[in-house]
Write an enzyme that holds these catalytic residues in place. Structure first.
Site, PDB file in Angstrom:
ATOM      1  NE  ARG A 172      -2.768  -0.194   3.272  1.00 46.27           N
ATOM      2  CZ  ARG A 172      -3.339  -1.204   3.893  1.00 46.27           C
ATOM      3  NH1 ARG A 172      -4.401  -1.749   3.389  1.00 46.27           N
ATOM      4  NH2 ARG A 172      -2.859  -1.659   5.041  1.00 46.27           N
ATOM      5  CE  LYS A 201      -7.070 -14.803   8.894  1.00 42.07           C
ATOM      6  NZ  LYS A 201      -5.920 -14.671   9.736  1.00 42.07           N
ATOM      7  CE  LYS A 215      -7.105 -18.168  11.591  1.00 44.00           C
ATOM      8  NZ  LYS A 215      -6.503 -17.664  12.831  1.00 44.00           N
TER       9      LYS A 215
HETATM   10  N1  HSE Z   1      -5.422 -12.908  13.828  1.00 41.79           N
HETATM   11  C1  HSE Z   1      -5.075 -14.271  13.594  1.00 41.79           C
HETATM   12  C2  HSE Z   1      -4.837 -14.945  14.935  1.00 41.79           C
HETATM   13  C3  HSE Z   1      -3.847 -14.327  12.731  1.00 41.79           C
HETATM   14  O1  HSE Z   1      -4.643 -14.259  15.921  1.00 41.79           O
HETATM   15  O2  HSE Z   1      -4.853 -16.166  14.992  1.00 41.79           O
HETATM   16  C4  HSE Z   1      -3.551 -15.694  12.192  1.00 41.79           C
HETATM   17  O3  HSE Z   1      -4.586 -16.142  11.365  1.00 41.79           O
END
Ligand code: HSE
Length: 437
Positions: A45, A105, A205
């Site tokens: 960015r 994800k 996930k």
């Molecule tokens: N924010 C995510 C976590 C990062 O804390 O697991 C990894 O996917």
């Protein structure tokens, strides 16, 4: 063989980690896939932002589409995150027949079905090991290592930030906001940290894990999600007195009439390995018919653990570049024609144990009334503790553990308990899982 040329979209925590790991381990990686992997083009960015990696020899741009369309780029790595513009960029790469490696994800949970279809139609692939559990190779384990099995259920701590917060609150008594700020500074948290604390990231996930475990389409909209933000420290303390730890779990379970998909704080017996997964670590427990239970553990977030998964995918993609597309490992573990559209069951159909905390007036007959309501609903109490009344409110906590029962029955029992004059609203309810085979 000439080097494989990679274009990378995003040079933040994960992108920087990928550049570093690829460079540091270049010799090992070349030995493993038979060709060098060179990042030749990168989009960020802001070009003047501070970086964790050196960028010499890499053409830089603020226009990610120019990376995707660069005819010299053979593989696109998307580590910018978010739905847009990542969606359009990946679609374009696949349309051009370029393999994509992504850690995204959220995008896969929402758009994965169509993206996999597009990849298959164009004879290419989307690799996404980094999308679940950071550096833990759980996608490969389920899709390939457990390919002989019928997977019955899985339960995982799949958000590092949430687990980091829970652990620090429990061990150091630190405030929620203070620990979240540290997780953000370490690059663990999502751009919108409510995704971490409200269980949305874990639901993304879980959607992916369930799809590959059960050979079903990605169904993010079916996941029941409850976050951590309402969790109170006294419940963490009472759970420990009863021999349990509270963890934010993603649970997927197969039934004859559909699948359960749920993310919520859960009491688990402290003797289970999963109960001892602390800090930013992730772990996924999988129960499959032939092997029984297997557990996969490691760092769930952070620059190099996530880069480990991205680079492993790159190695896989390079190895399969010359393979016939129909003979590659299928995206969702089963060949596309065999994906089964399993219905997702409502949370009211789930059967589980419960932890209840009721704040009640210290009067004769209160306990008897509570026990009667539970008995009227056929609910079997497994353990109970009663604490002293608070001097300010005169209410005392009664903590109960129940044997497993259907959520719909528990909903009705809680309504009946909440209508008792001596019970203060609301009753705290946390689900309990024994995680036994
Ligand atoms: N924010 C995510 C976590 C990062 O804390 O697991 C990894 O996917």
């Amino acid at each position: 063989m000439p080097p494989v040329r990679v274009g990378i979209l995003g040079l933040g925590t994960v992108g920087g980690g990928v550049v570093n790991v690829l460079r540091r381990n270049a010799d090992q990686i070349t030995r493993r896939c038979g060709r060098r992997i060179d990042i030749i083009h990168a989009a960020a960015r802001r070009l003047d932002a501070p970086r964790i990696c050196a960028l010499d020899g890499i053409l830089l741009t603020t226009d990610p589409m120019s990376v995707v369309e660069n005819p010299e780029v053979d593989i696109v790595v998307e580590v910018m995150g978010g739905l847009n513009p990542a969606h359009a960029l990946i679609e374009r790469a696949l349309t051009l027949g370029k393999p994509v490696v992504t850690a995204n994800k959220a995008l896969l949970a929402h758009e994965g079905n169509a993206l996999f279809e597009l990849a298959e139609a164009r004879g290419t692939m989307v690799a996404f090991e980094a999308a679940v559990a950071g550096g833990v190779p759980i996608i490969k384990a389920i899709r390939e290592g457990l390919a002989a099995n019928r997977i019955e259920w899985l339960a995982g701590i799949i958000n590092g930030t949430g687990n980091f917060i829970l652990t620090a609150m429990r061990d150091a008594g630190r405030s929620f906001a203070d620990v979240l700020a540290e997780a953000q500074a370490l690059g663990y948290a999502e751009a919108d940290p409510t995704f971490d604390v409200e269980g949305i990231d874990a639901a993304h996930k879980l959607t992916i894990l369930a799809a590959i475990a059960f050979g079903m389409p990605l169904k993010f909209e079916g996941v029941y999600t409850e976050g951590l933000s309402k969790l109170q420290t006294e419940d963490v303390r009472y759970a420990r007195e009863l021999g349990y730890q509270i963890k934010q779990l993603g649970i997927a379970r197969r039934h004859d009439n559909g699948v359960e998909l749920r993310v919520h704080p859960t009491l688990i017996p402290e003797r289970r390995l999963l109960a001892n997964v602390d800090g930013v670590k992730n772990a996924v427990l999988v129960w499959a018919d032939a092997v029984g239970s297997t557990l996969y553990y490691g760092a769930g977030a952070g620059a190099e653990p996530t880069a480990s998964a991205v680079v492993a995918d790159l190695v896989d993609v390079v190895r399969t570049l010359t393979a016939d597309p129909t003979h590659r490992v299928p995206h969702l573990a089963v060949v596309p024609s065999q994906i089964t559209d399993l219905p997702v069951l409502p949370i009211s159909a789930v059967t589980t144990g419960y932890y209840l905390r009721l704040m009640v007036l210290d009067q004769p007959g209160v306990l008897a009334n509570i026990a009667r309501v539970l008995a009227d609903h056929g609910i079997n109490i497994e353990a109970m503790i009663q604490k002293e009344a608070s001097p300010e409110t005169q209410h005392l906590p009664i903590v109960l553990l129940t044997h497993p029962l259907q959520e719909a029955v528990m909903d009705r029992a809680i309504s009946a308990l909440e209508s008792l004059d001596s019970v203060q609203l609301p009753i705290v309810r946390i689900r309990v899982e024994s995680l036994a085979g």
